[in-house]
Design a protein around this motif. Sequence first.
Motif, PDB file in Angstrom:
ATOM      1  N   PHE A  54      33.544  45.026  50.533  1.00  0.00           N
ATOM      2  CA  PHE A  54      34.638  44.409  51.405  1.00  0.00           C
ATOM      3  C   PHE A  54      34.448  42.890  51.382  1.00  0.00           C
ATOM      4  CE2 PHE A  54      34.085  48.677  53.101  1.00  0.00           C
ATOM      5  CZ  PHE A  54      35.520  49.345  52.709  1.00  0.00           C
ATOM      6  N   ARG A  98      34.610  39.100  50.138  1.00  0.00           N
ATOM      7  CA  ARG A  98      35.508  38.673  49.032  1.00  0.00           C
ATOM      8  C   ARG A  98      35.106  37.213  49.120  1.00  0.00           C
ATOM      9  NH1 ARG A  98      39.439  39.659  45.213  1.00  0.00           N
ATOM     10  NH2 ARG A  98      41.069  37.670  44.993  1.00  0.00           N
ATOM     11  N   LYS A  99      34.751  36.626  47.815  1.00  0.00           N
ATOM     12  CA  LYS A  99      34.375  35.412  47.706  1.00  0.00           C
ATOM     13  C   LYS A  99      35.731  34.528  47.048  1.00  0.00           C
ATOM     14  CE  LYS A  99      30.719  33.592  46.823  1.00  0.00           C
ATOM     15  NZ  LYS A  99      29.837  32.694  47.090  1.00  0.00           N
ATOM     16  N   GLU A 100      36.285  33.845  48.148  1.00  0.00           N
ATOM     17  CA  GLU A 100      37.605  33.372  48.009  1.00  0.00           C
ATOM     18  C   GLU A 100      37.462  32.257  46.912  1.00  0.00           C
ATOM     19  OE1 GLU A 100      40.355  34.646  48.715  1.00  0.00           O
ATOM     20  OE2 GLU A 100      39.400  36.151  50.027  1.00  0.00           O
ATOM     21  N   GLN A 115      35.936  50.493  46.343  1.00  0.00           N
ATOM     22  CA  GLN A 115      35.253  50.812  47.676  1.00  0.00           C
ATOM     23  C   GLN A 115      34.941  52.063  48.095  1.00  0.00           C
ATOM     24  OE1 GLN A 115      38.888  48.641  49.265  1.00  0.00           O
ATOM     25  NE2 GLN A 115      37.755  46.683  49.499  1.00  0.00           N
ATOM     26  N   SER A 138      45.211  41.480  42.446  1.00  0.00           N
ATOM     27  CA  SER A 138      44.398  41.983  43.381  1.00  0.00           C
ATOM     28  C   SER A 138      44.123  43.441  42.759  1.00  0.00           C
ATOM     29  CB  SER A 138      44.594  41.904  44.824  1.00  0.00           C
ATOM     30  OG  SER A 138      45.873  42.611  44.867  1.00  0.00           O
ATOM     31  N   GLU A 139      42.864  44.195  43.592  1.00  0.00           N
ATOM     32  CA  GLU A 139      42.788  45.425  43.324  1.00  0.00           C
ATOM     33  C   GLU A 139      43.986  46.454  43.948  1.00  0.00           C
ATOM     34  OE1 GLU A 139      37.938  46.448  43.151  1.00  0.00           O
ATOM     35  OE2 GLU A 139      39.080  46.359  45.256  1.00  0.00           O
ATOM     36  N   TYR A 164      35.138  39.900  44.650  1.00  0.00           N
ATOM     37  CA  TYR A 164      34.498  40.503  45.386  1.00  0.00           C
ATOM     38  C   TYR A 164      32.943  40.339  45.056  1.00  0.00           C
ATOM     39  CZ  TYR A 164      38.223  43.012  47.434  1.00  0.00           C
ATOM     40  OH  TYR A 164      39.518  43.344  48.232  1.00  0.00           O
ATOM     41  N   PHE A 165      31.870  40.644  46.207  1.00  0.00           N
ATOM     42  CA  PHE A 165      30.613  40.142  46.094  1.00  0.00           C
ATOM     43  C   PHE A 165      29.814  40.858  45.071  1.00  0.00           C
ATOM     44  CE2 PHE A 165      26.458  39.098  47.825  1.00  0.00           C
ATOM     45  CZ  PHE A 165      26.526  37.896  47.855  1.00  0.00           C
ATOM     46  N   ASP A 166      30.390  42.161  44.783  1.00  0.00           N
ATOM     47  CA  ASP A 166      29.471  42.844  43.738  1.00  0.00           C
ATOM     48  C   ASP A 166      29.902  42.295  42.408  1.00  0.00           C
ATOM     49  OD1 ASP A 166      32.085  43.752  43.729  1.00  0.00           O
ATOM     50  OD2 ASP A 166      31.692  45.768  43.310  1.00  0.00           O
ATOM     51  N   ARG A 167      31.158  41.961  42.112  1.00  0.00           N
ATOM     52  CA  ARG A 167      31.493  41.200  40.878  1.00  0.00           C
ATOM     53  C   ARG A 167      30.567  39.881  40.570  1.00  0.00           C
ATOM     54  NH1 ARG A 167      33.869  43.511  36.335  1.00  0.00           N
ATOM     55  NH2 ARG A 167      34.415  44.987  37.758  1.00  0.00           N
ATOM     56  N   TYR A 168      30.853  39.197  41.927  1.00  0.00           N
ATOM     57  CA  TYR A 168      30.181  38.035  41.766  1.00  0.00           C
ATOM     58  C   TYR A 168      28.512  38.144  41.405  1.00  0.00           C
ATOM     59  CZ  TYR A 168      28.206  33.534  43.654  1.00  0.00           C
ATOM     60  OH  TYR A 168      27.477  32.455  43.674  1.00  0.00           O
TER      61      TYR A 168
END
Length: 114
Positions: free
Chosen positions: A73, A75-77, A25, A12-13, A82-86
Amino acid sequence: MRKVTVPVDMSSEQKTILGILSKRQLTYLAVAGVLIYFYGPFFYRMAPTFYLGVAFFVLSALPTAALTIMLAFVRKEKMGMYFDRYLLTKMGHKNEVGLWRKGTHAKEWMVKQK
């Protein structure tokens, strides 16, 4: 060989800012704050009264705040990111799709006819 369990989640970050925010963030929050700081007063001055100006300001800041919260903030579990990386991964997917073949020479149907 001995196995040792690491008590920290290494994937994790790192939350470096006060132990609750990562640098990524904090960057999103800072950029959103600067954007709202620059365009917020324009919407505030559009209204004839103070309360209506505050309402315009809040309504104009909501889309920026929602986008920032979603990118920083959420997160695609299922994907583990996280959503930006997705979103970056999904946008780059089109460049990775191609026509793959086995062998050194292209088949006739793969070569463009002129």
